[in-house]
Scaffold this motif. Structure first.
Motif, PDB file in Angstrom:
ATOM      1  N   GLY A 193      -2.875  10.720  27.014  1.00 48.98           N
ATOM      2  CA  GLY A 193      -2.816   9.296  26.644  1.00 48.98           C
ATOM      3  C   GLY A 193      -4.010   8.847  25.830  1.00 48.98           C
ATOM      4  O   GLY A 193      -4.240   7.640  25.687  1.00 48.98           O
ATOM      5  N   TYR A 194      -4.780   9.788  25.275  1.00 45.52           N
ATOM      6  CA  TYR A 194      -5.969   9.433  24.504  1.00 45.52           C
ATOM      7  C   TYR A 194      -5.652   9.152  23.034  1.00 45.52           C
ATOM      8  O   TYR A 194      -6.447   8.512  22.345  1.00 45.52           O
ATOM      9  N   VAL A 195      -4.535   9.697  22.539  1.00 45.10           N
ATOM     10  CA  VAL A 195      -4.146   9.426  21.148  1.00 45.10           C
ATOM     11  C   VAL A 195      -2.651   9.116  21.072  1.00 45.10           C
ATOM     12  O   VAL A 195      -1.885   9.479  21.980  1.00 45.10           O
ATOM     13  N   LYS A 196      -2.281   8.428  19.987  1.00 40.37           N
ATOM     14  CA  LYS A 196      -0.872   8.160  19.703  1.00 40.37           C
ATOM     15  C   LYS A 196      -0.589   8.666  18.297  1.00 40.37           C
ATOM     16  O   LYS A 196      -1.498   8.724  17.468  1.00 40.37           O
ATOM     17  N   SER A 197       0.667   9.012  18.042  1.00 39.88           N
ATOM     18  CA  SER A 197       0.976   9.506  16.697  1.00 39.88           C
ATOM     19  C   SER A 197       2.252   8.874  16.160  1.00 39.88           C
ATOM     20  O   SER A 197       3.089   8.392  16.935  1.00 39.88           O
ATOM     21  N   HIS A 198       2.366   8.871  14.831  1.00 37.21           N
ATOM     22  CA  HIS A 198       3.616   8.443  14.201  1.00 37.21           C
ATOM     23  C   HIS A 198       3.801   9.209  12.898  1.00 37.21           C
ATOM     24  O   HIS A 198       2.820   9.679  12.292  1.00 37.21           O
ATOM     25  N   LEU A 199       5.046   9.382  12.484  1.00 35.47           N
ATOM     26  CA  LEU A 199       5.331  10.129  11.257  1.00 35.47           C
ATOM     27  C   LEU A 199       5.276   9.203  10.045  1.00 35.47           C
ATOM     28  O   LEU A 199       5.782   8.077  10.097  1.00 35.47           O
ATOM     29  N   GLY A 200       4.650   9.691   8.968  1.00 34.41           N
ATOM     30  CA  GLY A 200       4.625   8.937   7.714  1.00 34.41           C
ATOM     31  C   GLY A 200       5.838   9.301   6.868  1.00 34.41           C
ATOM     32  O   GLY A 200       6.762   9.971   7.363  1.00 34.41           O
ATOM     33  N   ASP A 201       5.804   8.886   5.604  1.00 33.30           N
ATOM     34  CA  ASP A 201       6.928   9.219   4.710  1.00 33.30           C
ATOM     35  C   ASP A 201       6.773  10.652   4.186  1.00 33.30           C
ATOM     36  O   ASP A 201       5.656  11.125   4.011  1.00 33.30           O
ATOM     37  N   PRO A 202       7.899  11.312   3.896  1.00 34.14           N
ATOM     38  CA  PRO A 202       7.810  12.653   3.318  1.00 34.14           C
ATOM     39  C   PRO A 202       7.206  12.601   1.908  1.00 34.14           C
ATOM     40  O   PRO A 202       7.457  11.638   1.174  1.00 34.14           O
ATOM     41  N   THR A 203       6.386  13.618   1.563  1.00 27.72           N
ATOM     42  CA  THR A 203       5.772  13.629   0.223  1.00 27.72           C
ATOM     43  C   THR A 203       6.081  14.959  -0.468  1.00 27.72           C
ATOM     44  O   THR A 203       6.184  15.992   0.198  1.00 27.72           O
ATOM     45  N   PRO A 204       6.201  14.940  -1.812  1.00 29.92           N
ATOM     46  CA  PRO A 204       6.582  16.174  -2.530  1.00 29.92           C
ATOM     47  C   PRO A 204       5.540  17.277  -2.424  1.00 29.92           C
ATOM     48  O   PRO A 204       5.895  18.456  -2.367  1.00 29.92           O
ATOM     49  N   GLU A 205       4.214  16.924  -2.382  1.00 37.96           N
ATOM     50  CA  GLU A 205       3.188  17.981  -2.328  1.00 37.96           C
ATOM     51  C   GLU A 205       3.192  18.716  -0.988  1.00 37.96           C
ATOM     52  O   GLU A 205       2.552  19.736  -0.833  1.00 37.96           O
ATOM     53  N   ARG A 206       3.945  18.186  -0.033  1.00 36.88           N
ATOM     54  CA  ARG A 206       4.076  18.851   1.271  1.00 36.88           C
ATOM     55  C   ARG A 206       5.469  19.472   1.403  1.00 36.88           C
ATOM     56  O   ARG A 206       5.943  19.699   2.513  1.00 36.88           O
ATOM     57  N   GLY A 207       6.132  19.691   0.293  1.00 37.72           N
ATOM     58  CA  GLY A 207       7.470  20.274   0.341  1.00 37.72           C
ATOM     59  C   GLY A 207       8.468  19.333   0.990  1.00 37.72           C
ATOM     60  O   GLY A 207       9.433  19.775   1.612  1.00 37.72           O
ATOM     61  N   GLY A 208       8.229  18.028   0.841  1.00 35.22           N
ATOM     62  CA  GLY A 208       9.151  17.041   1.400  1.00 35.22           C
ATOM     63  C   GLY A 208       8.963  16.799   2.886  1.00 35.22           C
ATOM     64  O   GLY A 208       9.800  16.161   3.523  1.00 35.22           O
TER      65      GLY A 208
END
Lengths: 217, 110
Positions: free
Chosen positions: B58-73
């Motif tokens: 419970g020390y961190v929380k995460s969320h997904l960002g938008d897909p980007t082309p330099e990361r292979g989508g």
């Protein structure tokens, strides 16, 4: 030295291995981070250096993913490995029985196709054993969802260890040459096939999840 | 004896990196931040293993960002420290300060 490398791609085998070991919940973040940093490095330090970095990162990351897999689902993995071991233990004679049953049911086939018969009774058991190992790998991977490779690698390592111990014990009483091809295939072939079975299931699941979220290029 | 969970060294480093990076904190930036400040090569696998552990606590929380082309989508997974995480960092920091207080040997090695 800097170079413009807009189309540099990371080592395919390393990428495939990372994808195999990455659980579904991290399928976006870990391979994406590696690819992003690879592209940065390739344009800054050159493709060769970036590829070396990628391999180093991949190997270390896989080691961490294996350890994390054990910690995250120890009982699932243990249960899958025990089930796979029991299947291997009690099903190891199945290919032999299947071949015997076939030639008992169709004796004419053996008579008319003598070469096929000889091949089956000499190499058929070994090949049957390898196919059975792939099937066991698939079953183990299917029941350990998300940790397919960790479970199959654990089972494979267990089988190699037990086979080596058994062969060393046998060799003490009846001297045998431990490096004849059949024995090497027996020790490592079945285990490699078990891991291949896990890879087949993992790849199929990855393909399904990619189809479900078609955002990737 | 209090049963509060103290941070491991790498957990501490990861949380401090998240605090430094604020809303830019994801795998690549966290790894680079730790590597550049500590001069030790860190794998992305180690970062995510630690982040998952910290998230479970419970020390961190995460969320997904938008897909980007330099990361292979693929999408970036952004992390932020929760108030429980900040309290854990402060607790570890106080413990370290208390342990190093008055120790000349620490200065002579640095």
């Amino acid at each position: 030295m800097t170079s413009q490398t807009p189309f540099a791609s990371p080592p395919r085998i390393a990428t495939w291995l990372v994808d195999l070991f990455t659980p579904d919940e991290q399928a976006e973040s870990i391979p994406g981070d590696l690819l992003e940093e690879f592209s940065q490095l390739a344009s800054k330090s050159g493709v060769a250096s970036a590829r070396r970095w990628y391999w180093r990162q991949s190997v270390k990351t896989i080691a961490h993913l294996i350890a994390t897999g054990f910690r995250a689902a120890p009982w699932t993995i243990l249960g899958a490995v025990v089930a796979g071991f029991l299947l291997r233990r009690f099903g190891s004679a199945l290919p032999e029985h299947a071949i015997e049953l076939f030639f008992d049911a169709f004796p004419v086939f053996a008579h008319n196709h003598w070469r096929v018969y000889v091949f089956c009774v000499t190499n058929g058991f070994l090949i049957g054993g390898l196919l059975e190992s792939i099937l066991i790998g698939c079953i183990v991977a299917a029941v350990s969802k998300g940790r397919e490779m960790v479970a199959t690698i654990t089972l494979a390592a267990l089988l190699v260890a037990l086979n080596v111990v058994t062969l060393v014990q046998v060799a003490r009483h009846w001297p045998v040459h431990l490096f004849i091809p059949e024995i090497v295939v027996f020790i490592f072939g079945n285990s490699i096939m078990t891991v291949m079975g896990g890879a087949v299931v993992r790849n199929a699941r990855s393909a399904l999840s990619r189809r479900a979220s078609p955002t990737r290029c | 004896m209090p049963t509060r969970d103290f941070l491991g060294e790498f957990e501490h480093l990861v949380l401090l990196a998240l605090l430094r990076l604020s809303d830019r904190a994801y795998g690549v930036t966290v790894r680079q931040e730790i590597e550049s400040r500590t001069n030790r090569e860190v794998s992305i696998g180690a970062i995510y293993a630690t982040l998952d552990r910290l998230q479970a606590k419970g020390y961190v929380k995460s969320h997904l960002g938008d897909p980007t082309p330099e990361r292979g989508g693929r999408s970036k997974r952004f992390f932020r420290v929760t108030s429980k995480g900040v309290a854990a960092v402060n607790r570890s920091h106080r413990a370290l300060q208390s342990m190093t207080e008055g120790l000349r040997i620490v200065r002579s090695y640095s």
